[in-house]
Scaffold this motif. Structure first.
Motif, PDB file in Angstrom:
ATOM      1  N   VAL A 114       0.823  -1.208   0.000  1.00 23.01           N
ATOM      2  CA  VAL A 114       0.000   0.000   0.000  1.00 23.01           C
ATOM      3  C   VAL A 114       0.859   1.260   0.000  1.00 23.01           C
ATOM      4  N   ILE A 121       0.221   9.694   3.268  1.00 27.12           N
ATOM      5  CA  ILE A 121      -0.683   8.649   3.753  1.00 27.12           C
ATOM      6  C   ILE A 121      -1.398   9.121   5.008  1.00 27.12           C
ATOM      7  N   PHE A 137     -12.372   8.571   4.467  1.00 31.08           N
ATOM      8  CA  PHE A 137     -11.953   7.982   3.190  1.00 31.08           C
ATOM      9  C   PHE A 137     -12.329   8.894   2.025  1.00 31.08           C
ATOM     10  N   ALA A 147      -2.976   6.755   0.442  1.00 27.52           N
ATOM     11  CA  ALA A 147      -3.383   5.517   1.108  1.00 27.52           C
ATOM     12  C   ALA A 147      -3.910   5.833   2.495  1.00 27.52           C
ATOM     13  N   VAL A 148      -4.707   4.903   3.026  1.00 31.10           N
ATOM     14  CA  VAL A 148      -5.213   4.998   4.396  1.00 31.10           C
ATOM     15  C   VAL A 148      -4.799   3.733   5.140  1.00 31.10           C
ATOM     16  N   ILE A 149      -4.230   3.937   6.337  1.00 28.25           N
ATOM     17  CA  ILE A 149      -3.822   2.828   7.194  1.00 28.25           C
ATOM     18  C   ILE A 149      -4.636   2.909   8.479  1.00 28.25           C
ATOM     19  N   LEU A 150      -5.193   1.780   8.913  1.00 31.03           N
ATOM     20  CA  LEU A 150      -6.048   1.769  10.097  1.00 31.03           C
ATOM     21  C   LEU A 150      -5.450   0.891  11.193  1.00 31.03           C
ATOM     22  N   PRO A 157     -13.776  -0.381   7.020  1.00 26.64           N
ATOM     23  CA  PRO A 157     -14.173   0.470   5.889  1.00 26.64           C
ATOM     24  C   PRO A 157     -15.210  -0.166   4.970  1.00 26.64           C
ATOM     25  N   VAL A 170     -13.889   4.045  -0.476  1.00 23.96           N
ATOM     26  CA  VAL A 170     -13.143   2.935   0.135  1.00 23.96           C
ATOM     27  C   VAL A 170     -12.670   1.939  -0.921  1.00 23.96           C
ATOM     28  N   TRP A 175      -5.902   0.789   0.997  1.00 21.62           N
ATOM     29  CA  TRP A 175      -5.934   0.799   2.455  1.00 21.62           C
ATOM     30  C   TRP A 175      -5.587  -0.570   3.001  1.00 21.62           C
ATOM     31  N   THR A 176      -5.125  -0.569   4.230  1.00 22.28           N
ATOM     32  CA  THR A 176      -4.853  -1.814   4.942  1.00 22.28           C
ATOM     33  C   THR A 176      -4.737  -1.477   6.421  1.00 22.28           C
ATOM     34  N   TYR A 177      -4.329  -2.473   7.212  1.00 22.68           N
ATOM     35  CA  TYR A 177      -4.188  -2.272   8.648  1.00 22.68           C
ATOM     36  C   TYR A 177      -2.723  -2.153   9.044  1.00 22.68           C
TER      37      TYR A 177
END
Length: 267
Positions: A114, A121, A137, A147-150, A157, A170, A175-177
């Motif tokens: 990602v 990010i 998002f 990118a989005v990281i959670l 999402p 989304v 995105w990922t964790y």
């Protein structure tokens, strides 16, 4: 497409819409990926564009024509239809623009995948409200984030409300964790980290040093409490949005829009 008119609210094929929570759907095929529900034609179209596979549709009888462009893209996927009143009784909701779709989840990309080509990010820490996650998002996609990281405590999402509020964003932004190494993994990839927090040592969001960073991770915290103190201490910058009229803070989604616009990549 296979159009099936629903005459019995206990139809066995509809249990994924009526009897399972979203968390249960996400794990229904463990250890393989589970399902999620996408709501409204726009969201479903963007999920299809991103390669998600539909399992079935649940549609208001009078809304089939509005979704013709979606049904033209699918084959051998059942479309269950009923009047709006019956669907509301079945699901407990009035379907947004008359259409739901059960879709298969995909294997999530790794953090490295990602972030590989990213320059800006977003990291979300314990943002638990799906409406806020969806809005974040949408802001991230619209305002130039890569990118989005959670963290694991964030709302998923792909939950129906999150994906609907995001208007399908989304499915448009990677995105990922966050992995077990947390922010250390982000730093190893060359990112400087900017914690959005109200502290005496915060720099203003328009500080020139932030704009000059080649790779920047914008870190946003949970509703109400904000970021954990340990997270703030571990970041390279603590950043504040200047306020007027005695207002001390913004909703996390509103704050994200300001931060993403100001800190977007300009080079």
């Amino acid at each position: 497409m296979q159009i099936i008119e629903v005459t019995n609210l206990n139809h066995p094929e509809l249990t994924i819409y009526t009897e399972h929570s979203e968390k249960q759907l996400a794990t229904i095929y463990e250890p393989k990926e589970g399902l999620f529900i996408a709501e409204s034609p726009k969201v479903i179209e963007r999920a299809l564009d991103a390669g998600y596979e539909p399992v079935s549709f649940l549609a208001e009888k009078g809304q089939l024509k509005e979704a013709e462009n979606i049904f033209d893209r699918i084959e051998d996927v059942p479309v269950y239809i009923a009047p709006d009143e019956q669907l509301a009784e079945l699901t407990g909701y009035h379907l947004t623009r008359g259409l739901w779709c059960a879709m298969r989840r995909k294997t999530l990309s790794t953090l490295e995948e990602v972030c590989r080509d990213a320059r800006r990010i977003v990291i979300l820490e314990e943002v638990v409200n799906p409406t806020n996650v969806g809005a974040l998002f949408r802001c991230a996609a619209a305002l130039g984030m890569d990118a989005v990281i959670l963290t694991g405590g964030c709302s998923d999402p792909l939950y129906r409300r999150a994906s609907r509020v995001s208007m399908g964003a989304v499915f448009q932004i990677p995105w990922t964790y966050l992995d077990q190494d947390g922010l250390d993994s982000i730093r190893k990839m060359g990112f400087k980290t900017a914690a959005m927090a109200l502290r005496d040592d915060s720099v203003s969001i328009d500080d020139p040093a932030l704009e000059k960073e080649e790779k920047l991770a914008i870190v946003l915290g949970t509703e109400g409490d904000g970021l954990a103190s340990s997270t703030i201490e571990g970041c390279d910058y603590t950043v504040r949005i200047p306020m007027a009229c005695g207002v001390d803070s913004l909703n996390v989604a509103a704050a994200s829009a300001v931060a993403f616009w100001q800190l977007r990549r300009r080079f």
